[in-house]
Design an enzyme around this catalytic site. Structure first.
Site: not given
Ligand SMILES: CC(=O)[C@@H](O)[C@H](O)COP(=O)(O)O
Length: 261
Positions: A100, A187-188, A209-210
């Site tokens: 990635k 993300a987001g 992730n978050t």
């Molecule tokens: C884990 C990763 O590859 C990132 O691009 C990112 O952390 C994902 O975003 P979120 O944490 O907002 O889900």
């Protein structure tokens, strides 16, 4: 359920999860099991996958025999840094080619630096990497990445770690409608409904992730995300009812009513 294919390999799960921000590796593993994810992404600059033999190794908790490991370039701000990081990952993971790519613009927004991302993608594809790429929700640049030979494009829903959900569904639709490679929202995502909306739009998968790691109960949220991605995919395949109109339409038949001919 039909499967997701990325770079020639099929996956039952359309959810890809990150491995950062958890309390410890045990919690990481429990949440990932609950998510049903088969592909997990790992920040090579921040996580020990063998660089330091004296520290706990994430791969002991998430063995590559059970999960597809997706090394990522989190923390890289230039094409050169990202390329070097992924060459190291390939060495650490015995020639593993699926990666990635993310090249960030600045530490405040963590928005992708697209000129550097495009440059790095060119080099990596030429070197035989299978590149899944974090990118802006810009249909033109997403297409450029596909034409370079990336295996999947991964437009952001909103800023990394923001939990703001999908800010521009219309741009995502433009990317999806034009793409010949999988489109994974990355993300987001903040909660399960965001993941379901991404899938209902026609995304091929979601990376997060978050939303899981920082949930009150990460394992339960991982389970919710697992179901949301499946529900969103099924809703997309089913096709929503055609109209959204602010007028009523009775659910029961109007023919054969008593007193009606
Ligand atoms: C884990 C990763 O590859 C990132 O691009 C990112 O952390 C994902 O975003 P979120 O944490 O907002 O889900």
């Amino acid at each position: 359920m039909e499967q997701l294919t990325i770079a020639g390999k099929t996956y039952r799960s359309r959810l890809i999860v990150g491995t950062g921000k958890y309390k410890d590796f045990a919690e990481t593993r429990q949440a990932i099991d609950a998510s049903g994810a088969e592909m997990v992404t790992v920040a090579i600059r921040r996580t020990n996958i063998g660089q330091d033999p004296n520290q706990p190794n994430l791969l002991d908790a998430l063995p590559p025999s059970q999960f597809t490991i997706l090394p990522n370039t989190a923390g890289c701000y230039t094409a050169d840094e990202a390329v070097r990081t992924l060459r190291l990952a390939r060495e650490l993971l015995d020639g593993h080619a699926l990666v990635k790519l993310e090249v960030l613009g600045d530490p405040t927004t963590l928005f992708p630096n697209m000129p550097e991302t495009l440059k790095a993608a060119e080099v990596l594809v030429k070197e035989g990497f299978q590149v899944m790429v974090y990118c802006a929700d810009d249909p033109i640049q997403a297409k450029m990445l596909e034409e370079i030979g990336c295996a999947a494009v991964m437009p952001l829903a909103s800023l990394i770690g923001s939990g703001m959900g999908i800010l521009n569904p219309w741009n995502l639709r433009l990317i999806i409608d034009n793409a010949k490679v999988p489109v994974i929202v990355d993300a987001g995502v903040g909660t399960a409904s965001d993941a379901a909306i991404a899938m209902e739009l026609g995304c091929d998968g979601v990376l997060m992730n978050t939303a899981i790691a920082h949930a009150g109960n990460p394992v339960l949220m991982a389970s919710a995300m697992n179901k949301a991605v499946q529900a969103g995919r099924e809703a997309f395949l089913a096709g929503r009812m055609p109209r959204k109109l602010y007028s009523a339409d009775p659910s029961s038949p109007t023919t054969g009513l008593i007193g009606k001919n």
